[in-house]
Each structure stands twice: as C-alpha cells, then as structure tokens.
Motif scaffolding. Sequence first.
Motif, short mmCIF file in Angstrom:
data_model
loop_
_atom_site.label_atom_id
_atom_site.label_comp_id
_atom_site.label_asym_id
_atom_site.label_seq_id
_atom_site.Cartn_x
_atom_site.Cartn_y
_atom_site.Cartn_z
N MET A 1 0.88 -1.21 0.06
CA MET A 1 0.06 0.13 0.08
C MET A 1 0.76 1.38 -0.09
O MET A 1 1.77 1.36 0.83
CB MET A 1 -0.89 0.17 1.41
N ARG A 2 0.37 2.25 -0.91
CA ARG A 2 1.31 3.32 -0.93
C ARG A 2 0.96 4.18 0.13
O ARG A 2 0.11 4.24 0.71
CB ARG A 2 1.23 4.10 -2.41
N MET A 3 2.31 4.96 0.50
CA MET A 3 2.13 6.07 1.61
C MET A 3 2.37 7.47 0.91
O MET A 3 3.18 7.61 0.07
CB MET A 3 3.36 5.75 2.81
N ASN A 4 1.73 8.34 1.50
CA ASN A 4 2.20 9.90 1.16
C ASN A 4 3.20 10.38 1.81
O ASN A 4 3.49 9.44 2.98
CB ASN A 4 0.86 10.77 1.36
N PRO A 5 4.07 11.22 1.46
CA PRO A 5 5.16 11.60 2.22
C PRO A 5 5.15 12.03 3.74
O PRO A 5 5.94 11.65 4.42
CB PRO A 5 5.83 12.98 1.46
N ILE A 6 4.09 12.45 4.18
CA ILE A 6 3.77 12.90 5.50
C ILE A 6 3.70 11.73 6.29
O ILE A 6 4.05 11.48 7.27
CB ILE A 6 2.58 13.58 5.57
N GLU A 7 2.84 10.67 5.89
CA GLU A 7 2.62 9.39 6.47
C GLU A 7 4.09 8.64 6.71
O GLU A 7 4.42 7.92 7.59
CB GLU A 7 1.52 8.56 5.92
N LYS A 8 4.70 8.51 5.44
CA LYS A 8 6.07 7.97 5.51
C LYS A 8 7.18 8.79 6.64
O LYS A 8 7.79 7.82 7.21
CB LYS A 8 6.63 8.01 4.21
N LYS A 9 7.02 9.87 6.56
CA LYS A 9 7.85 10.62 7.47
C LYS A 9 7.59 10.23 9.03
O LYS A 9 8.33 9.95 9.75
CB LYS A 9 7.79 12.15 7.47
N ARG A 10 6.03 10.20 9.18
CA ARG A 10 5.71 9.75 10.56
C ARG A 10 5.90 8.36 10.86
O ARG A 10 6.24 7.96 12.09
CB ARG A 10 4.25 9.97 10.67
N ILE A 11 5.94 7.59 9.99
CA ILE A 11 6.21 5.91 10.13
C ILE A 11 7.55 5.71 10.38
O ILE A 11 8.03 5.12 11.56
CB ILE A 11 5.54 5.14 8.97
N THR A 12 8.61 6.46 9.58
CA THR A 12 9.84 6.35 9.77
C THR A 12 10.19 6.81 11.30
O THR A 12 11.04 6.10 11.93
CB THR A 12 10.49 7.28 9.00
N GLN A 13 9.65 7.97 11.68
CA GLN A 13 10.25 8.52 12.96
C GLN A 13 9.55 7.68 14.09
O GLN A 13 10.52 7.23 15.04
CB GLN A 13 9.44 10.02 13.32
N ASN A 14 8.36 6.80 13.81
CA ASN A 14 8.03 5.85 14.99
C ASN A 14 8.85 4.58 14.90
O ASN A 14 9.37 4.19 15.96
CB ASN A 14 6.85 5.49 14.72
N LEU A 15 9.34 4.39 13.86
CA LEU A 15 10.45 3.25 13.88
C LEU A 15 11.55 3.40 14.28
O LEU A 15 12.35 2.33 15.00
CB LEU A 15 10.60 2.57 12.29
N ILE A 16 11.97 4.44 14.20
CA ILE A 16 13.24 4.68 14.60
C ILE A 16 13.27 4.52 16.58
O ILE A 16 14.39 4.17 17.09
CB ILE A 16 13.67 6.31 14.41
N MET A 17 11.90 4.70 17.09
CA MET A 17 11.92 4.71 18.58
C MET A 17 11.80 3.38 18.61
O MET A 17 11.75 3.14 20.13
CB MET A 17 11.06 5.53 18.88
N CYS A 18 11.72 2.53 18.09
CA CYS A 18 11.47 0.99 18.04
C CYS A 18 12.61 0.37 18.69
O CYS A 18 13.73 0.49 18.27
CB CYS A 18 10.91 0.16 17.10
N GLU A 19 12.62 -0.55 19.96
CA GLU A 19 13.69 -1.20 20.49
C GLU A 19 14.69 -1.81 19.47
O GLU A 19 15.69 -1.95 19.69
CB GLU A 19 13.50 -1.83 21.64
N VAL A 20 14.18 -2.40 18.54
CA VAL A 20 14.79 -3.28 17.71
C VAL A 20 15.65 -2.40 16.79
O VAL A 20 16.76 -2.90 16.21
CB VAL A 20 13.95 -4.34 17.04
N PHE A 21 15.20 -1.17 16.34
CA PHE A 21 16.08 -0.44 15.56
C PHE A 21 16.69 0.66 16.17
O PHE A 21 17.14 1.63 15.69
CB PHE A 21 15.06 0.11 14.52
N GLU A 22 16.99 0.66 17.70
CA GLU A 22 17.52 1.52 18.48
C GLU A 22 19.02 1.74 17.73
O GLU A 22 19.84 0.74 17.73
CB GLU A 22 17.82 1.05 19.93
N GLY A 23 19.42 2.88 17.66
CA GLY A 23 20.77 3.07 17.35
C GLY A 23 21.13 3.04 15.75
O GLY A 23 22.28 3.04 15.55
N LEU A 24 19.87 2.50 14.87
CA LEU A 24 20.47 2.34 13.61
C LEU A 24 20.32 3.48 12.51
O LEU A 24 20.74 3.30 11.26
CB LEU A 24 19.52 1.01 13.03
N GLY A 25 19.56 4.42 13.05
CA GLY A 25 19.44 5.61 12.14
C GLY A 25 18.23 5.62 11.14
O GLY A 25 17.70 4.55 10.65
#
Length: 233
Positions: A1-25
């Motif tokens: 499913m396609r994402m608009n730029p705003i949603e993609k940015k929000r999802i990216t920022q949320n994923l950065i805060m996930c424990e599994v992706f801690e420190g990965l950028g």
Amino acid sequence: MRMNPIEKKRITQNLIMCEVFEGLGESFVEEILRIGQIERYRAKEIVRSRGDSCEEVLILVHGEVYGLFTNSEGRVLQIDHMTAPKLLAAAVIFSTDSKYPVDVETVKDSTFLRIERESFIGLMMNNEKLLRNYLRFISDTFMFITDRFYEITMKNLVQKVCGYLLKLMNEQQSTSVVMHMTKEELAREFGVSRPALSRVFIELEKLGVIESEGKKIKIKDERYLRDYAQFGY
C-alpha cells in the motif's frame, strides 16, 4: 500500500523509536520500509489469530493492540496491552512451529509494518547492531512473559487488586488515586470475571480499606494494602 510523504515520515520516526531499531538511524529504517508492507486496521479488528502461521516480522508502528487468549467458552484473558512502536510475537518468529500465540486485536485504528522473515534474517546477518537489539528484545520479552505468568497463576485476586492500587498510589504519590482502566478492562487484565473483581472492591470497602467512586479510589488503610500486596511478590 502506497504512503504519502507525510505518512512515510511519521512511520519512519516511529520506527526509529522501536527497541529493535535503536541506534540504527533513519537511512536504515527507510530501507526497512522499502522491503516491508504496510497494513492498516480499524479499532476492534483482529489483526492475527492465535494459531495463525507466523513467518513474518510484524511491527506495530501506530496505534494500540491487545494480546488476548480466548477459550472455547468465550472467556478472554488479556496477556498484554501494546502501544506503538512495538515488535509483535518476536519470541516465536524463528521457532520450529512458528504460530501466533495469542489473538492480536486493535484497541484503536492502527498501522503495521510486515517484513518477510527471510528478508529480516538477511538484514540481521549484515548488521550486528540489529542482531544484538533483536536478541535483547527477545530476552526482555521472555522475562515479561515469565513475570506475567507468575502474576496470573500465583497471586489471588485480592493480592492483585491490592498490588495494583499500591502501584497507583506510588505512581500518583497520593492516597487518592485514579485508575487508568475501567473495572471491565482491569478484570480482563487479571483474567477474571467482572463480577468477581467487583466483589473484591466491595469487600475492601466493607473492611474500610478503600472508598470507591467509579475510577476514583481513596486509600484509607495503607498498611492493609501493603501487607496484603506483599504476599504476591
């Protein structure tokens, strides 16, 4: 499913805060999005059912979900209440018979990122930080499940209620506290019926331990609360 730029940015920022992706950028998380698939669900929908095949990495990136056991008689036991960002079913993804251990039900509108298991393995093989994060997350999950199992099976309902009220009192730094959940939600958290939970609150009021008005509880006998709660710890 396609994402608009705003949603993609929000999802990216949320994923950065996930424990599994801690420190990965951010660049690494954007790579995750490129190989994954977005799934969206409305409130009160079943995302995955107990026993469904789990050959994926499923990450809650926005919203809230319950992890529920439901038996043949319709009794529901809430195992976990998860808020985004959160990796789901991490401890079973690589098991011999990888199946979802609980029903996953949305609390409100929620968004998930799904990554094929083999693709995720490739990422971990090429990134030691991701591998270490994942192993730590699984270990923490195991400890949570162990503690939860102990709480459900070893503590009686009065101990659970006293322990819960004591926790609220410590968190809110007051003998007049407000419960975060309704009694129906609390009953599901404790794995008991709503009437059984209500009887405990009524009994504690009769004993003069508390005064109750909806979600507002006044602690009148702190000593009783502490003495009784300690038997469960």
